[in-house]
Design an enzyme around this catalytic site. Structure first.
Site, mmCIF file in Angstrom:
data_model
loop_
_atom_site.group_PDB
_atom_site.id
_atom_site.type_symbol
_atom_site.label_atom_id
_atom_site.label_comp_id
_atom_site.label_asym_id
_atom_site.label_seq_id
_atom_site.Cartn_x
_atom_site.Cartn_y
_atom_site.Cartn_z
ATOM 1 N N GLU A 114 16.866 -2.817 -38.239
ATOM 2 C CA GLU A 114 16.869 -1.458 -38.787
ATOM 3 C C GLU A 114 16.724 -1.495 -40.304
ATOM 4 O O GLU A 114 17.064 -2.487 -40.929
ATOM 5 C CB GLU A 114 18.204 -0.763 -38.438
ATOM 6 N N LYS A 116 17.990 -0.477 -44.002
ATOM 7 C CA LYS A 116 19.306 -0.169 -44.563
ATOM 8 C C LYS A 116 19.136 0.936 -45.603
ATOM 9 O O LYS A 116 18.758 0.695 -46.749
ATOM 10 C CB LYS A 116 19.938 -1.407 -45.195
HETATM 11 S S1 IVH Z 1 25.793 -0.320 -39.435
HETATM 12 C C1 IVH Z 1 29.290 -1.701 -37.761
HETATM 13 N N1 IVH Z 1 23.280 0.285 -39.893
HETATM 14 O O1 IVH Z 1 25.382 0.236 -45.031
HETATM 15 C C2 IVH Z 1 28.430 -1.685 -38.933
HETATM 16 N N2 IVH Z 1 24.834 0.574 -41.664
HETATM 17 O O2 IVH Z 1 28.057 -1.876 -45.439
HETATM 18 C C3 IVH Z 1 28.429 -0.409 -39.644
HETATM 19 N N3 IVH Z 1 23.882 1.488 -43.714
HETATM 20 O O3 IVH Z 1 28.558 1.632 -44.657
HETATM 21 C C4 IVH Z 1 27.240 -0.119 -40.421
HETATM 22 N N4 IVH Z 1 21.814 1.690 -42.978
HETATM 23 O O4 IVH Z 1 26.589 3.209 -44.967
HETATM 24 C C5 IVH Z 1 24.521 0.219 -40.408
HETATM 25 N N5 IVH Z 1 21.043 0.829 -40.127
HETATM 26 C C6 IVH Z 1 22.268 0.757 -40.651
HETATM 27 C C7 IVH Z 1 22.556 1.161 -41.978
HETATM 28 C C8 IVH Z 1 23.874 1.041 -42.454
HETATM 29 C C9 IVH Z 1 22.632 1.880 -44.006
HETATM 30 C C10 IVH Z 1 25.024 1.531 -44.664
HETATM 31 C C11 IVH Z 1 26.275 2.151 -44.124
HETATM 32 C C12 IVH Z 1 27.352 1.118 -44.212
HETATM 33 C C13 IVH Z 1 26.760 0.133 -45.172
HETATM 34 C C14 IVH Z 1 27.086 -1.296 -44.757
#
Ligand code: IVH
Length: 672
Positions: A114, A116
């Site tokens: 994905e 980020k």
């Molecule tokens: S998963 C269980 N997926 O990045 C994992 N986070 O430190 C939880 N973020 O706080 C996050 N794109 O704000 C996840 N495709 C994505 C993301 C994503 C952006 C941000 C999110 C999170 C931080 C990771």
């Protein structure tokens, strides 16, 4: 129309409007003209006006609330909001892959790849398909209730669409602002002579944290879903990619770049592909995320502290640009440290205009051989302060060497180099205006006492007018004194007094942090609270005692001791407490990361007695149970674990060996 007919018609219109919203805002593919949509909307407003008893909270007419809030309430997340571990290069990514591959005994791992997104995390809680609350991530365990603001974001459904609507659903995703939205927002802010935002991420955070939802509704906020938290529903999910797909079916925007990947090469290819198209995307991303796709396997891997072991963020390299360094000035910080700052010829680095960059300290300037007038590379990564990376020596012409001033540019006191350290400090202490102001700015900041409305400019004005000299004086400010200031209305003055008063109820950790003891950040303050649970104890403890706490070394321990020994500090603390600042010191009232989780211990532990382990867990507000069931959150296992271990594996419960458990306790600062 009678009430019954009106109710049916309103329901019908809401369904239609919800579908059209989805097509317009999420799919970007409207199938009716705007005029037709407006007609449906007006029709619904008409019915709701005639039969106000039919208005529901989730009606599309109710997106923009009318009354501003006075503050955001706190919301405890039922399922903690974790963050991701990072990889910054191929090697770190390879290491992550190898570790998972070994633990799962699989060569080819399947991931969900994905983008980020660079915004802020949000938790959307739906009850029977209706948006109930929305909360920011906060510290991962409790966040701020921003429901009213989130409702103004058209991409977020107030009602889920499609089939198999779950009883409970927490949707996790990112709120962000697109490049175009950011540009237009700043243009508008400029026109209104308001503060512009440094980057889209700050703009998104600032917009979501408005107390008046009407303001938020004018901000171009977008949303993208990337996972779920708590869930109770008919559908069962085996894979994360299925979840993303179902979120799409329920009406959420999900990144179109998400992709199923097999093996490490796929991951690297995906990374390169996204890095290549990064500039073409309409929003900012700072890397890609890889998540083990099979939920069963995610469970086997479990979490460490605050991040899942089954996922990683592979960050993009920071973006660099070239510009000319016009001058070097020094900034005096809260503790007198003089930081050289480069004044630059303004340059756009990845969407943000950069005028200044840090040079950290004199050693750094010497090491990089930076001189005034040089052409330099500037680097910016996410929210961190931009820095001067290196000098283009070939372009050097007419440059001047920088010298650390012998006296403080603010107060004129001597500047001394700290013993055993690289930093130069102004010895003026609190008689130096810069240090005085910075100490107050730190004290009122959000993570400290959180006094809203007392901004930097106002603090400068208050100290300049001698209305306050130190942090304790804040609590003797009077409303009429404030409203007598230039450009300060009665309402603003009364709001400030109100937030000063409400700040008095705080936590021990926040209070310690707000005092601004050199090198005592939030986590050290929390460690002190967890260890002592009493301010009096902290005040009178010895340096050795502080060193007993893991993560606190001799320098920090010395700083803490010397802070509490100084007469002036003692006086100020006395005044603060007399002003009514208070916190709860009972152990049960602090919130641990493990609060509410159920643990089972099995097998024989080598390094800790079973009884002690149980007691430590209980003191962290976790529950300890003797039998493994679906309700168990973690199984801790030692040697020869037996049937409980088998059962935990069967039920997909997270398991943790003794070493990990000890590490976790260390993180919680309960043991050294
Ligand atoms: S998963 C269980 N997926 O990045 C994992 N986070 O430190 C939880 N973020 O706080 C996050 N794109 O704000 C996840 N495709 C994505 C993301 C994503 C952006 C941000 C999110 C999170 C931080 C990771």
């Amino acid at each position: 129309m009678n009430l019954n007919q009106a109710s049916k018609e309103a329901e019908n219109l809401r369904k239609k409007i919800t579908q059209h919203n989805h097509k317009y805002y999420v799919l970007d593919d409207p199938d009716i003209p705007d005029a037709e949509y407006d007609r449906l909307f007006k029709e619904l407003i008409k019915i709701e006006k005639e039969f106000p008893q039919l208005i529901t909270n989730s009606s599309p007419t109710q997106r923009i609330g009318t009354t501003p809030l006075s503050e955001f309430k706190e919301i405890e997340h039922t399922d903690p909001m974790l963050s991701l571990a990072n990889a910054f290069n191929e090697k770190e990514m390879q290491r992550f892959y190898d570790r998972l591959s070994t633990e799962l005994s699989e060569e080819i791992l399947v991931f969900s790849g994905e983008t980020k997104l660079d915004g802020l995390a949000i938790n959307l809680f739906y009850k029977n398909g209706v948006l109930h609350t929305a909360a920011t991530r906060g510290d991962g365990f409790t966040g701020e209730d921003v429901t009213l603001n989130v409702k103004t974001i058209m991409q977020i459904p107030l009602n889920l669409i499609g089939d198999n609507i779950p009883k409970l659903l927490e949707v996790r995703g990112e709120i962000y602002i697109s490049h175009k939205g950011f540009f237009e927002l700043n243009k508008n802010q400029e026109k209104l002579k308001l503060k512009t935002f440094a980057n889209p991420r700050n703009a998104a955070a600032g917009s979501l944290r408005q107390l008046d939802p009407k303001v938020t509704s004018t901000r171009p906020l977008s949303f993208s879903a990337y996972g779920i938290g708590n869930y109770e529903g008919k559908l069962k999910f085996d894979r994360h990619t299925q979840i993303l797909n179902q979120l799409k079916n329920w009406g959420f925007p999900v990144s179109v770049e998400s992709k199923e990947l097999s093996g490490l090469k796929d991951c690297f290819d995906y990374y390169s592909h996204i890095l290549n198209i990064r500039k073409k995307l309409s929003y900012e991303i700072d890397g890609v995320v890889f998540k083990i796709d099979y939920i069963e396997k995610q469970k086997i891997l479990g979490n460490v502290s605050r991040s899942p072991r089954w996922a990683i963020a592979y960050k993009f390299p920071p973006i660099e640009e070239v510009t000319q360094l016009i001058d070097i000035e020094v900034q005096v910080g809260r503790t007198g440290t003089m930081t050289p700052v480069a004044r630059l010829s303004p340059v756009n680095v990845d969407g943000a205009m950069i005028n200044n960059a840090t040079l950290h300290n004199l050693d750094e300037i010497k090491r990089k051989d930076v001189r005034i007038g040089d052409w330099v590379y500037i680097r910016r990564a996410g929210d961190v302060i931009p820095e001067v990376v290196s000098v283009i020596k070939e372009k050097r012409k007419n440059v001047k060497e920088f010298r650390m001033p012998k006296s403080c540019p603010i107060c004129g006191s001597d500047v001394k180099k700290q013993k055993d350290k690289i930093a130069y400090v102004c010895i003026g202490g609190l008689s130096c205006d810069a240090q005085k102001n910075q100490a107050i700015i730190h004290f009122v900041s959000r993570k400290a006492m959180n006094i809203e409305g007392l901004g930097e400019k106002l603090i400068y004005k208050l100290t300049e007018n001698k209305m306050i000299e130190n942090i304790a004086d804040i609590f003797s400010l009077k409303q009429n004194e404030l409203s007598a200031l230039d450009r300060m209305g009665d309402k603003s003055a009364s709001n400030i007094i109100e937030s000063i008063n409400s700040s008095k109820s705080t936590t021990l950790a926040k209070f310690i942090y707000s005092l601004g003891i050199p090198e005592v950040g939030e986590s050290t303050a929390r460690a002190l609270e967890n260890y002592f649970h009493s301010f009096k104890e902290i005040e009178k403890s010895s340096q050795e005692e502080f060193e007993n706490i893991s993560d606190i070394g001799p320098i920090v321990a010395k700083n803490i001791k010397s802070f509490f020994t100084q007469e002036n500090n003692k006086k100020i603390i006395k005044k603060l407490v007399a002003a009514g600042i208070h916190w709860n010191e009972s152990k049960s009232n602090y919130s641990s990361n493990l609060k509410g989780l159920t643990f089972v211990i099995t097998g024989s532990l080598k390094n800790i007695k079973r009884k002690d382990a149980e007691e430590l867990l209980l003191s962290l507000q976790a529950k300890v149970s003797s039998a493994v069931s679906k309700k168990t959150d973690y199984l801790i296992y030692g040697a020869n674990p037996g049937s409980k271990y088998e059962k935990a594996l069967e039920l997909g419960i997270k398991i943790m060996n003794e070493d990990l458990f000890i590490k976790m306790l260390k993180k919680e600062k309960l043991i050294n």
